[in-house]
Write an enzyme that holds these catalytic residues in place. Structure first.
Site, mmCIF file in Angstrom:
data_model
loop_
_atom_site.group_PDB
_atom_site.id
_atom_site.type_symbol
_atom_site.label_atom_id
_atom_site.label_comp_id
_atom_site.label_asym_id
_atom_site.label_seq_id
_atom_site.Cartn_x
_atom_site.Cartn_y
_atom_site.Cartn_z
ATOM 1 N N ASN A 110 18.079 -21.076 87.630
ATOM 2 C CA ASN A 110 17.119 -20.892 86.532
ATOM 3 C C ASN A 110 17.516 -21.753 85.336
ATOM 4 O O ASN A 110 18.501 -22.484 85.387
ATOM 5 C CB ASN A 110 16.999 -19.408 86.156
ATOM 6 C CG ASN A 110 18.313 -18.830 85.674
ATOM 7 O OD1 ASN A 110 18.996 -19.418 84.856
ATOM 8 N ND2 ASN A 110 18.661 -17.669 86.208
ATOM 9 N N ASP A 160 17.438 -12.498 90.035
ATOM 10 C CA ASP A 160 16.962 -11.218 90.551
ATOM 11 C C ASP A 160 17.104 -11.129 92.062
ATOM 12 O O ASP A 160 17.262 -10.046 92.605
ATOM 13 C CB ASP A 160 15.497 -11.013 90.153
ATOM 14 C CG ASP A 160 15.369 -10.760 88.660
ATOM 15 O OD1 ASP A 160 16.165 -9.952 88.148
ATOM 16 O OD2 ASP A 160 14.521 -11.381 88.005
ATOM 17 N N LYS A 169 23.504 -27.703 106.453
ATOM 18 C CA LYS A 169 22.428 -28.189 105.584
ATOM 19 C C LYS A 169 21.098 -28.197 106.354
ATOM 20 O O LYS A 169 21.066 -28.654 107.507
ATOM 21 C CB LYS A 169 22.797 -29.606 105.130
ATOM 22 C CG LYS A 169 21.853 -30.212 104.156
ATOM 23 C CD LYS A 169 22.266 -31.634 103.815
ATOM 24 C CE LYS A 169 21.107 -32.333 103.143
ATOM 25 N NZ LYS A 169 21.272 -33.765 103.113
ATOM 26 N N PRO A 189 22.209 -7.014 92.713
ATOM 27 C CA PRO A 189 22.559 -5.819 91.920
ATOM 28 C C PRO A 189 22.250 -6.053 90.449
ATOM 29 O O PRO A 189 22.279 -7.190 89.987
ATOM 30 C CB PRO A 189 24.073 -5.693 92.135
ATOM 31 C CG PRO A 189 24.528 -7.042 92.578
ATOM 32 C CD PRO A 189 23.376 -7.679 93.287
ATOM 33 N N ASP A 190 21.937 -4.975 89.729
ATOM 34 C CA ASP A 190 21.711 -5.084 88.284
ATOM 35 C C ASP A 190 23.053 -4.829 87.583
ATOM 36 O O ASP A 190 23.558 -3.703 87.565
ATOM 37 C CB ASP A 190 20.650 -4.069 87.836
ATOM 38 C CG ASP A 190 20.203 -4.342 86.406
ATOM 39 O OD1 ASP A 190 21.081 -4.552 85.548
ATOM 40 O OD2 ASP A 190 18.992 -4.375 86.164
ATOM 41 N N ILE A 191 23.618 -5.882 87.034
ATOM 42 C CA ILE A 191 24.976 -5.810 86.465
ATOM 43 C C ILE A 191 24.999 -4.904 85.228
ATOM 44 O O ILE A 191 25.836 -3.999 85.115
ATOM 45 C CB ILE A 191 25.474 -7.230 86.117
ATOM 46 C CG1 ILE A 191 25.498 -8.094 87.383
ATOM 47 C CG2 ILE A 191 26.853 -7.192 85.451
ATOM 48 C CD1 ILE A 191 25.647 -9.578 87.147
ATOM 49 N N PHE A 243 19.616 -7.931 77.040
ATOM 50 C CA PHE A 243 18.549 -8.786 76.529
ATOM 51 C C PHE A 243 17.324 -8.588 77.409
ATOM 52 O O PHE A 243 17.458 -8.366 78.611
ATOM 53 C CB PHE A 243 18.974 -10.267 76.560
ATOM 54 C CG PHE A 243 19.797 -10.664 75.369
ATOM 55 C CD1 PHE A 243 21.113 -10.234 75.240
ATOM 56 C CD2 PHE A 243 19.248 -11.448 74.366
ATOM 57 C CE1 PHE A 243 21.863 -10.576 74.135
ATOM 58 C CE2 PHE A 243 20.002 -11.800 73.246
ATOM 59 C CZ PHE A 243 21.306 -11.368 73.134
ATOM 60 N N LYS A 302 13.305 -1.135 79.615
ATOM 61 C CA LYS A 302 14.605 -1.610 80.169
ATOM 62 C C LYS A 302 15.788 -0.916 79.501
ATOM 63 O O LYS A 302 16.799 -0.640 80.136
ATOM 64 C CB LYS A 302 14.736 -3.124 79.965
ATOM 65 C CG LYS A 302 13.976 -3.892 81.007
ATOM 66 C CD LYS A 302 14.052 -5.378 80.820
ATOM 67 C CE LYS A 302 12.953 -5.997 81.684
ATOM 68 N NZ LYS A 302 12.757 -7.404 81.430
ATOM 69 N N LYS A 322 18.155 0.943 82.097
ATOM 70 C CA LYS A 322 19.493 0.379 82.301
ATOM 71 C C LYS A 322 20.561 1.150 81.512
ATOM 72 O O LYS A 322 21.713 0.724 81.475
ATOM 73 C CB LYS A 322 19.500 -1.104 81.897
ATOM 74 C CG LYS A 322 18.601 -1.972 82.786
ATOM 75 C CD LYS A 322 18.611 -3.432 82.331
ATOM 76 C CE LYS A 322 17.534 -4.237 83.046
ATOM 77 N NZ LYS A 322 18.079 -5.246 83.931
HETATM 78 O O1 C5P Z 1 15.416 -6.785 84.055
HETATM 79 P P1 C5P Z 1 15.771 -7.993 83.307
HETATM 80 O O2 C5P Z 1 16.337 -9.113 84.146
HETATM 81 O O3 C5P Z 1 14.723 -8.500 82.360
HETATM 82 O O4 C5P Z 1 16.945 -7.467 82.350
HETATM 83 C C1 C5P Z 1 17.571 -8.290 81.450
HETATM 84 C C2 C5P Z 1 18.904 -7.739 81.041
HETATM 85 O O5 C5P Z 1 19.605 -7.168 82.135
HETATM 86 C C3 C5P Z 1 19.818 -8.828 80.538
HETATM 87 O O6 C5P Z 1 20.717 -8.248 79.624
HETATM 88 C C4 C5P Z 1 20.509 -9.292 81.801
HETATM 89 O O7 C5P Z 1 21.750 -9.951 81.529
HETATM 90 C C5 C5P Z 1 20.703 -7.991 82.530
HETATM 91 N N1 C5P Z 1 20.642 -8.108 84.000
HETATM 92 C C6 C5P Z 1 21.770 -7.852 84.762
HETATM 93 N N2 C5P Z 1 21.704 -7.908 86.129
HETATM 94 C C7 C5P Z 1 20.538 -8.202 86.758
HETATM 95 C C8 C5P Z 1 19.390 -8.457 86.002
HETATM 96 C C9 C5P Z 1 19.463 -8.406 84.625
HETATM 97 O O8 C5P Z 1 22.823 -7.606 84.194
HETATM 98 N N3 C5P Z 1 20.523 -8.257 88.065
#
Ligand code: C5P
Length: 406
Positions: A212, A281, A291, A307-309, A326, A340, A344
């Site tokens: 990205n 994501d 390759k 995973p959502d960190i 953010f 969010k 979160k």
């Molecule tokens: O859901 P979204 O990607 O918009 O959420 C943004 C926030 O969550 C940011 O702080 C981003 O660093 C964190 N994030 C994360 N792990 C993910 C997706 C987002 O820590 N897989």
């Protein structure tokens, strides 16, 4: 450039190193940032670079000797020592470092350095053998113990042909050290701040990836602000364009999984976690081991969620830990961000607009809002990422005892 440099009086001490010409760029950047720069050149610095250059760049008279006829009222050393916001010695030779460590005062610069109580930043530049000599290292240790801030040197090819530590570190790192030194109040001293920054590269095959546009600029601004407030800063960063400030512990990762692993390894110790990374994501379910060959046939990639960190660390945070996220949004910005914040389990979320010219990925400014649970949304308007970083830490309510409460 950082707003803290505006309207400050900086004494730029230039000493006799081959890198003395680089001090012209430093003087120029400081002047552009709105600082009043007073350059003081030692006798040997004048063998490498001319006072007239500094006079032209800074618009101020340049100090070249202790007793310049006609200039004495303006450069009187005790008055300047008292008035200066900070001293920056760049490049600093082994000689000025030794003189400072031992309190010698045999020219304008060394005398004024003895008379000042302003913060002092030192950027050494010398031959590796001179830098690593026990005498120089002991002098540096003495000055550090007295509160002088050292930045650099870099390692690499030196003017004398040797390779090793001793190159003057690049100008942005020197200016960032000065920004930190100017902020004497350190409410985060002894606290650890953990930041995620940059984007992710999720492999498709050994040579291709899904990525990205994250530049890492917001992570950089947050790291610098945390350093300025005295924190110990760790940044777990994915691929990024902007180098991180000198003085942060940097953990370089590529994928979201590697980022999660590094964050988990550092989370326990941190007082504040800030998720500024644009985490991927999705990842490719099974990256190819070889390759992909060029072909006219369609290629379908199967993507699985990452995973959502931020959410995962927020779930296990202790009451004394704060997590900040953010939310980069294109529409219904504050509503999505509020959602969010809850989902979160964050203490604070920074909503920012993306997809417009002056805000989002790669820009120096952001259109932003700060949101805490059960509190009114704070509209910050359009502001520089450095200012946004300051607003984020101010919102964490740093109190006088150095403790934090979101
Ligand atoms: O859901 P979204 O990607 O918009 O959420 C943004 C926030 O969550 C940011 O702080 C981003 O660093 C964190 N994030 C994360 N792990 C993910 C997706 C987002 O820590 N897989």
């Amino acid at each position: 450039m950082h707003p803290d440099l505006a309207n400050r009086e900086i004494i730029l001490g230039v000493t006799g190193s081959i890198a003395a010409y680089k001090a012209c760029e430093i003087a120029s950047r400081l002047t552009e940032a709105g600082a009043t720069v007073r350059a003081a050149l030692t006798q040997s610095a004048q063998e490498f670079v001319g006072a007239v250059s500094f006079e032209g760049i800074t618009g101020n008279c340049v100090i070249t000797s202790m007793f310049d006829p006609g200039l004495n009222p303006e450069i009187e050393h005790i008055a300047l020592a008292k008035r200066a916001s900070a001293f920056l010695i760049a490049p600093a030779t082994a000689n000025i470092i030794a003189k400072m460590a031992h309190g010698l005062a045999d020219d304008w610069l060394s005398t004024t350095l003895l008379a000042t109580r302003a913060p002092i930043v030192i950027a050494p530049a010398m031959n590796t053998q001179m830098y690593t000599h026990v005498a120089t290292q002991e002098n540096i240790a003495t000055l550090k113990a007295r509160g002088c801030i050292f930045v650099g040197p870099d390692a690499g090819q030196l003017a004398c042909g040797d390779v090793g530590a001793g190159r003057l570190i690049e100008t942005p790192a020197i200016l960032e050290a000065l920004v930190c030194a100017l902020h004497v109040d350190k409410p985060l001293r002894g606290k650890k701040v953990l930041i995620t920054s940059g984007g992710n590269h999720e492999p498709i095959d050994p040579v291709r990836f899904i990525g990205n546009r994250s530049s890492g600029k917001m992570g950089h601004a947050l790291a610098l602000e945390a350093l300025r407030l005295g924190a110990e800063v760790t940044v777990v960063t994915g691929p990024h364009r902007v180098p991180l400030p000198h003085g942060v512990e940097t953990v370089e990762v590529e994928t979201a999984h590697e980022m999660l692993e590094a964050v988990e390894a550092h989370f326990e110790d941190c007082a504040v976690f800030i998720g500024a990374a644009a985490v991927a994501d999705y990842r490719v379910e099974r990256p190819a081991l070889d390759k992909h060959k060029h072909s006219d046939a369609m290629l379908t990639l199967s993507l699985v969620p990452n995973p959502d960190i931020a959410a995962s660390v927020s779930l296990r945070k202790r009451p004394d830990q704060i997590t900040v996220g953010f939310a980069a949004e294109t529409s219904h910005i504050t509503e999505h961000a509020q959602d969010k914040l809850k989902r979160k389990h964050l203490d604070l979320i920074v909503a920012n607009e993306v997809g417009v010219a002056e805000s989002g990925f790669g820009t120096d400014t952001d259109r932003a809002w700060l949101i805490k649970a059960n509190e009114a949304v704070v509209d910050l308007g359009l502001l520089a990422k450095t200012e946004l970083a300051q607003a984020v830490f101010s919102a964490l309510a740093l109190n006088g005892t150095g403790s934090l409460k979101a």
